[in-house]
Design a protein around this motif. Structure first.
Motif, short mmCIF file in Angstrom:
data_model
loop_
_atom_site.label_atom_id
_atom_site.label_comp_id
_atom_site.label_asym_id
_atom_site.label_seq_id
_atom_site.Cartn_x
_atom_site.Cartn_y
_atom_site.Cartn_z
N UNK A 21 0.82 -1.23 -0.05
CA UNK A 21 -0.03 0.06 0.05
C UNK A 21 0.67 1.31 0.02
N UNK A 22 1.85 1.35 0.67
CA UNK A 22 2.94 2.41 0.89
C UNK A 22 3.99 2.60 -0.14
N UNK A 23 4.62 1.65 -0.17
CA UNK A 23 6.03 1.61 -0.97
C UNK A 23 5.94 2.02 -2.38
N UNK A 24 4.94 1.64 -3.20
CA UNK A 24 4.70 1.93 -4.37
C UNK A 24 4.57 3.52 -4.83
N UNK A 25 3.93 4.11 -3.47
CA UNK A 25 3.71 5.63 -3.56
C UNK A 25 4.76 6.40 -3.20
N UNK A 26 5.87 5.70 -2.64
CA UNK A 26 6.92 6.62 -2.15
C UNK A 26 8.43 6.12 -2.74
N UNK A 27 8.35 5.23 -3.55
CA UNK A 27 9.76 4.65 -3.98
C UNK A 27 10.34 5.68 -4.97
N UNK A 28 11.77 5.86 -4.73
CA UNK A 28 12.21 6.65 -5.56
C UNK A 28 12.24 8.30 -5.17
N UNK A 29 11.70 8.38 -4.00
CA UNK A 29 11.59 9.72 -3.72
C UNK A 29 12.42 10.02 -2.44
N UNK A 30 13.22 11.23 -2.18
CA UNK A 30 13.87 11.26 -1.07
C UNK A 30 13.13 11.82 -0.32
N UNK A 31 12.56 11.04 0.79
CA UNK A 31 11.81 11.29 1.99
C UNK A 31 12.02 10.57 2.90
N UNK A 32 12.10 10.93 4.35
CA UNK A 32 12.43 10.51 5.54
C UNK A 32 10.84 9.61 5.84
N UNK A 33 11.16 8.37 5.94
CA UNK A 33 9.84 7.79 6.04
C UNK A 33 9.78 7.35 7.75
N UNK A 34 8.71 7.85 8.36
CA UNK A 34 8.59 7.58 9.74
C UNK A 34 7.20 6.85 10.10
N UNK A 35 7.25 6.24 11.17
CA UNK A 35 6.02 5.30 11.39
C UNK A 35 5.76 5.64 12.99
#
Length: 168
Positions: A21-35
């Motif tokens: 659900x999430x990874x395809x939306x943020x792949x290849x983005x320079x974004x800090x991922x926090x949960x």
């Protein structure tokens, strides 16, 4: 988050759903991922589960509240409620029982032994998560001491895997 922020904060789904659900939306983005998650951990899985289930008692009222939350205007609240209503435990450690209790719980819980919990959180790290916001810290130091054991293990994993700095 892609357009205006450098960090995306999520209440994550279990690992496989998170990937889907999430990874395809943020792949290849320079974004800090926090949960944002909550943790109940002890030296044994049995003890952690005993504490979790005694702390958050599920009843009919709690399930009704969860059903109502499933109709929320908040996308995240709706997702968490539907996840909780679909299944209580995922991957042996990802627990939606606290959410189902009707208490004011918004986070999924990761429950188990130090090893179980740290291994599961490492899977999120492998998927790009670099920041963990822990949601169930209370006024007692007991939970802090147990969660600090998990954080030590994550730092060790981070160092071994040569992952970008883990935010504390």
């Amino acid at each position: 988050a892609h357009d205006v922020a450098d960090t995306a904060l999520l209440r994550p789904h279990p690992i496989e759903l998170f990937k889907k659900l999430y990874l395809p939306k943020i792949e290849k983005k320079e974004l800090n991922l926090a949960i944002r998650i909550s943790i109940i951990t002890r030296d044994s899985s049995e003890k952690a589960w005993e504490i979790a289930k005694s702390k958050y008692i599920q009843d009919r009222h709690g399930k009704m509240i969860t059903k109502i939350r499933g109709r929320s205007s908040s996308h995240n609240t709706k997702l968490m409620a539907n996840l909780a209503l679909s299944q209580e435990i995922y991957d042996d450690v990802y627990w939606m029982g606290a959410y189902l209790s009707g208490d004011k719980v918004d986070d999924p819980y990761i429950v188990g032994s130090y090893s179980d919990v740290s291994n599961y959180l490492c899977k999120y790290m492998d998927l790009g998560v670099r920041t963990f916001l822990i949601g169930n810290i209370d006024e007692t130091n007991e939970e802090v001491e147990h969660i600090s054991e998990i954080m030590k293990r994550l730092k060790t994993y981070h160092t071994l895997m040569d992952i970008n700095p883990l935010n504390e």
